[in-house]
Design a protein around this motif. Structure first.
Motif, mmCIF file in Angstrom:
data_model
loop_
_atom_site.group_PDB
_atom_site.id
_atom_site.type_symbol
_atom_site.label_atom_id
_atom_site.label_comp_id
_atom_site.label_asym_id
_atom_site.label_seq_id
_atom_site.Cartn_x
_atom_site.Cartn_y
_atom_site.Cartn_z
ATOM 1 N N GLY A 1 0.913 -1.103 0.126
ATOM 2 C CA GLY A 1 0.307 -0.017 0.053
ATOM 3 C C GLY A 1 1.075 1.036 0.107
ATOM 4 N N LYS A 2 2.301 1.251 0.066
ATOM 5 C CA LYS A 2 2.661 2.132 -0.402
ATOM 6 C C LYS A 2 2.342 3.570 -1.381
ATOM 7 N N ALA B 1 -2.274 -7.504 11.494
ATOM 8 C CA ALA B 1 -2.877 -5.720 11.324
ATOM 9 C C ALA B 1 -3.860 -5.815 10.245
ATOM 10 N N GLU B 2 -4.590 -5.363 10.375
ATOM 11 C CA GLU B 2 -5.630 -4.108 9.321
ATOM 12 C C GLU B 2 -5.397 -3.060 8.795
ATOM 13 N N VAL B 3 -4.989 -2.610 7.903
ATOM 14 C CA VAL B 3 -4.408 -1.368 7.002
ATOM 15 C C VAL B 3 -5.639 -0.803 6.387
ATOM 16 N N ARG B 4 -6.611 0.218 6.605
ATOM 17 C CA ARG B 4 -7.817 0.718 6.052
ATOM 18 C C ARG B 4 -6.650 2.091 5.497
ATOM 19 N N GLY C 1 -10.743 1.277 0.763
ATOM 20 C CA GLY C 1 -10.031 0.005 0.954
ATOM 21 C C GLY C 1 -9.155 -0.394 1.853
ATOM 22 N N ALA C 2 -9.487 -1.487 2.605
ATOM 23 C CA ALA C 2 -8.687 -2.169 3.504
ATOM 24 C C ALA C 2 -7.970 -3.497 2.800
#
Length: 188
Positions: A20-21, A45-48, A53-54
């Motif tokens: 997700g950079k 870990a969930e990145v939102r 999006g996630a």
């Protein structure tokens, strides 16, 4: 456990496998975790992202005291990616090869699913060539492929390699085992 998104997001951006950079992180939540025998921490870990999006990522972290690698502060400690100490990842390789179970903090279960018995040597070295995953080689015997971004369902790489191993194919290395996460991680 919701964590401060800024330090974890900044740390994730330093990891070559983080996909997700090119997106702006809105929030990061640790959905589940477990302490390995070596005292390393395994986390989902969930990145939102700000575009709604996630993605979920698998993190394996070790204490940062002995290394100068980029560290992240979580839960009062300083942590680095476990590739700083590949022997720690041997625990996961042995769990996959020998079978066994780890119950996570949130009550989910990590199961080891052996395919072909093999002793996993203690010495490991991380390969830095993959972009979206991490591979660690143990002696001449095996490679642990740590999938970083997690998606629901069976990973096609694992499913295909297991089928080829079961069929006795000599065109690909045998799969010695796999790890599965059973149960939905929930905020812990």
């Amino acid at each position: 456990m919701t964590v401060d998104a800024q330090p974890l997001a900044a740390w994730l951006h330093t990891q070559r496998w983080f996909q997700g950079k090119d997106r702006t992180v809105d929030a990061v939540a640790v959905l589940d975790g477990a302490t390995l025998r070596s005292l390393a921490r395994w986390l989902v870990a969930e990145v939102r992202y700000d575009d709604v999006g996630a993605e979920r990522y698998q993190l394996v972290l070790v204490d940062a005291d002995a290394t100068a690698r980029p560290a992240v502060e979580l839960g009062g400690g300083r942590w680095v990616d476990a590739t700083a100490d590949p022997a720690v990842l041997g625990e996961l390789a042995r769990l996959a090869a020998d079978g066994g179970r780890i119950v996570t903090d949130g009550g989910a279960v990590i199961d080891g699913l052996p395919c072909a018995p093999l002793h996993v040597p203690a010495d490991g070295r991380a390969l830095g060539v993959e972009q979206s995953n991490t591979s660690v080689v143990f002696g001449d015997a095996c490679v642990l492929k740590l999938f970083r971004r997690l998606d629901a369902g069976v990973n096609p790489d694992i499913e295909l390699t297991a089928a080829l191993t079961e069929a006795g194919s000599r065109d690909v290395p045998s799969q010695i085992g796999a790890l599965t996460l059973r149960g939905e991680p929930a905020d812990t």
